[in-house]
Design a protein around this motif. Structure first.
Motif, PDB file in Angstrom:
ATOM      1  N   TRP A  94       0.820  -1.212   0.000  1.00  0.00           N
ATOM      2  CA  TRP A  94       0.000   0.000   0.000  1.00  0.00           C
ATOM      3  C   TRP A  94       0.855   1.264   0.000  1.00  0.00           C
ATOM      4  CZ3 TRP A  94      -4.957   0.621  -1.085  1.00  0.00           C
ATOM      5  CH2 TRP A  94      -5.764  -0.517  -1.088  1.00  0.00           C
ATOM      6  N   CYS A 144      -4.063   5.337  -5.549  1.00  0.00           N
ATOM      7  CA  CYS A 144      -5.497   5.565  -5.322  1.00  0.00           C
ATOM      8  C   CYS A 144      -5.772   7.041  -5.061  1.00  0.00           C
ATOM      9  CB  CYS A 144      -5.979   4.729  -4.137  1.00  0.00           C
ATOM     10  SG  CYS A 144      -6.019   2.955  -4.447  1.00  0.00           S
ATOM     11  N   ILE A 157      -5.743  -0.522 -11.300  1.00  0.00           N
ATOM     12  CA  ILE A 157      -6.974  -0.878 -10.582  1.00  0.00           C
ATOM     13  C   ILE A 157      -7.185  -2.392 -10.663  1.00  0.00           C
ATOM     14  CG2 ILE A 157      -9.486  -0.640 -10.576  1.00  0.00           C
ATOM     15  CD1 ILE A 157      -9.109   2.226 -11.561  1.00  0.00           C
TER      16      ILE A 157
END
Length: 451
Positions: free
Chosen positions: A340, A347, A398
Motif C-alpha cells: 500500500w 489511489c 486498478i
C-alpha cells in the motif's frame, strides 16, 4: 564440515562454576555457546539467540543430570543451504521445496548425558517471503536427507515459525508449495513481444513530443516526462524479469531495484496528475488555449511534484519498513500491507484526477457555448485525450488490486500494463492530425535529402 565445526564449537566451551557465554562470527557462520556450572544463578530455561533464530532450552534440567554442569551451542550456516538443499527433503507429493532458514546445528558440547529433559523450541525468522498457501516443515539432517522425525511446527505466521524438537541435530525450516506450471504462453507473449512493442511505442511517442515540444496541443512538459518515467519503468521491469535468476539472490540489489521501480511508476502517476492540472488551467483560460505554452504550475514546482514527491514516498517507506522491499520478484512485499506504500498514493492520485475531471467538465459546459467552433473542437479533443490517458494509465493498476486472486485478471493486467506506451502513441501521435502532418513533413525532408 559439520563434524569439524562441532569440534571447533566444543573448544569454545570452558568449565565454569556459574555461567558463561561466547560468540564467534564469520562471514558465513555464527556460533553462540552458553554454559552453566554448579553455582549458576540461572533458574529458568535458557535462551540463545543468533541472527535469524533463537532457542529456548531447559539447560538447568540437563545440568542436573550431568553433576550440575552443562553447555549448549547454537550454530547457523548462511551459505550451506546450497549444499544441503531443500530438494533433499523427500515427500510423497511432488511439491516445490524452499529453504526458509539458514542451516542450524544445536548441540550439547562437553556434556555427557545429552538427553533433553524437555523439548527445545526454535523460533526461526523466515529468510524468504512466505507463501500464504505454503506448508512449513521443521526438519533435521540424518546424513543423506532431511527428515521430520522428532520436530514439529508449533506456531507459524508470515514472518517466523516456531519448531519444537525432542532431540538435537542439524536443522532447517523448509516450505512446501505447489510446483508452478510451466511458463504460461500468454505471459511469455507479454514479456517477449508485447512489452518490447510497448517500449518501442513509448520511445516513438517520447521522440515525437520532444521534437514537437513547442506545440502544447501535441506535447506538454508533463506529458513528455510522463512518457519518460513510463519508458524507464517498463524498461527496468523488463530487464529485472529477464535477469531475475541472477538478481534475486542478491537481496540488497533486489531491494534497491524494487525501490527504483516504485519511484518511476509513482512518478508517471504524478506527471499524469500534473497534466490534468495543466488542462484545468487551460480550460480556465480558454481564449489563450492555443498559446498556452506557459500555462500551469512553474517548471520547478512541476519537477518537485513529479519527481520529488515519489522519491519522498519511497524514502519514508524505506525508512519505516526497509524489509518491505525485495520480494521474490524484486517488487514490494505484501507482508504488513507494505504494497500500500505504492497502491495508496496511486489511489489518491486517481481520486484527485476524478475530482479534477469533474470540475473540468462542469466548467466546459458553461464555457464552450461562448467559444469559436474551432476552439470548441480543440478543447473537447484535449479533454477527451487527457481523460483517456488517465484511463490508460490508471485502469491496469486498478485491475492490479485483484491480479493475485485470478489468473485471468492477472493476464489482463499485464497485457494492458505492457501496452500503455502503445495506447499513448496511438492517442497522442497516430490519431493527431497535427502530428500526422508533421510526420509527413519529416518524411518528405528525409526523402528529399536522400535524392
Amino acid at each position: 564440515m559439520l563434524q569439524s565445526t562441532e569440534k571447533l564449537v566444543a573448544t569454545l566451551v570452558e568449565p565454569t562454576f556459574t555461567q558463561s557465554s561466547k560468540t564467534l562470527r564469520t562471514n558465513t557462520t555464527e556460533v553462540k555457546t552458553f554454559a552453566v556450572g554448579k553455582n549458576t544463578t540461572v533458574t529458568t530455561s535458557s535462551k540463545i539467540e543468533n541472527k535469524n533464530v533463537s532457542m529456548d532450552i531447559d539447560l538447568i534440567g540437563i545440568a542436573r543430570n550431568n553433576h550440575g554442569a552443562a553447555a549448549v551451542a547454537l550454530t547457523s550456516f548462511t551459505e550451506m543451504g546450497s549444499i544441503l538443499k531443500a530438494d533433499f527433503f523427500h515427500t510423497i507429493n511432488d511439491t516445490q521445496k524452499t529453504m526458509m532458514s539458514p542451516i542450524l546445528t544445536a548441540s550439547l558440547p562437553k556434556t555427557t548425558n545429552k538427553t533433553l529433559t524437555s523439548p527445545a523450541n526454535f523460533t526461526i525468522i523466515h529468510i524468504k517471503e512466505a507463501d500464504p498457501q505454503g506448508q512449513m516443515s521443521c526438519v533435521y539432517w540424518n546424513g543423506s536427507a532431511w527428515l521430520v522425525d522428532g520436530c514439529d511446527v508449533t506456531h507459524t505466521n508470515s514472518t517466523h515459525t516456531v519448531c519444537t524438537c525432542v532431540h538435537f541435530s542439524t536443522f532447517c525450516l523448509i516450505m512446501q508449495t505447489e510446483r508452478p506450471l510451466e511458463q504460461d504462453q500468454t505471459m511469455e507473449l507479454v514479456n517477449r513481444i508485447l512489452l518490447p512493442v510497448g517500449l518501442g511505442s513509448l520511445t516513438l511517442a517520447l521522440l515525437t513530443f520532444a521534437l514537437c515540444h513547442k506545440n502544447t496541443t501535441v506535447a506538454t512538459p508533463a506529458r513528455l516526462n510522463l512518457c519518460a518515467s513510463l519508458l524507464l519503468a517498463h524498461l527496468l521491469f523488463l530487464l529485472v524479469q529477464e535477469f531475475l535468476h541472477l538478481i534475486e539472490p542478491h537481496k540488497v540489489i533486489c531491494s534497491v531495484l524494487s525501490g527504483v521501480l516504485q519511484v518511476l511508476f509513482l512518478s508517471s502517476f504524478a506527471w499524469m496528475f500534473l497534466e490534468t492540472i495543466w488542462l484545468l488551467h487551460s480550460v480556465l483560460r480558454l481564449r489563450e488555449l492555443r498559446s498556452a505554452q506557459n500555462n500551469g504550475p512553474h517548471w520547478g514546482y512541476q519537477c518537485l511534484i513529479g519527481y520529488g514527491a515519489p522519491f519522498t514516498v519511497v524514502a519514508i517507506s524505506a525508512g519505516l519498513v526497509p524489509e518491505g522491499y525485495g520480494s521474490d520478484s524484486c517488487w514490494l512485499k505484501h507482508e504488513k500491507g507494505f504494497v500500500w506504500s505504492f497502491l495508496g498514493p496511486v489511489c489518491c492520485i486517481l481520486g484527485m484526477n476524478t475530482i479534477l475531471f469533474t470540475i473540468i467538465l462542469i466548467l466546459l459546459r458553461s464555457a464552450l457555448a461562448k467559444m469559436q467552433r474551432a476552439n470548441n473542437k480543440l478543447t473537447r479533443t484535449l479533454v477527451f485525450k487527457t481523460l483517456m490517458q488517465s484511463v490508460i494509465i490508471g485502469t491496469p493498476w486498478i485491475l492490479g488490486f485483484f491480479a493475485t486472486k485470478s489468473k485471468e485478471v492477472d493476464i489482463v493486467f499485464h497485457v494492458l500494463n505492457s501496452q500503455q506506451g502503445t495506447f499513448i502513441f496511438l492517442l497522442h501521435c497516430v490519431l493527431n492530425q497535427e502530428v500526422q502532418r508533421q510526420y509527413w513533413n519529416w518524411f518528405r525532408k528525409i526523402r528529399h535529402a536522400n535524392i
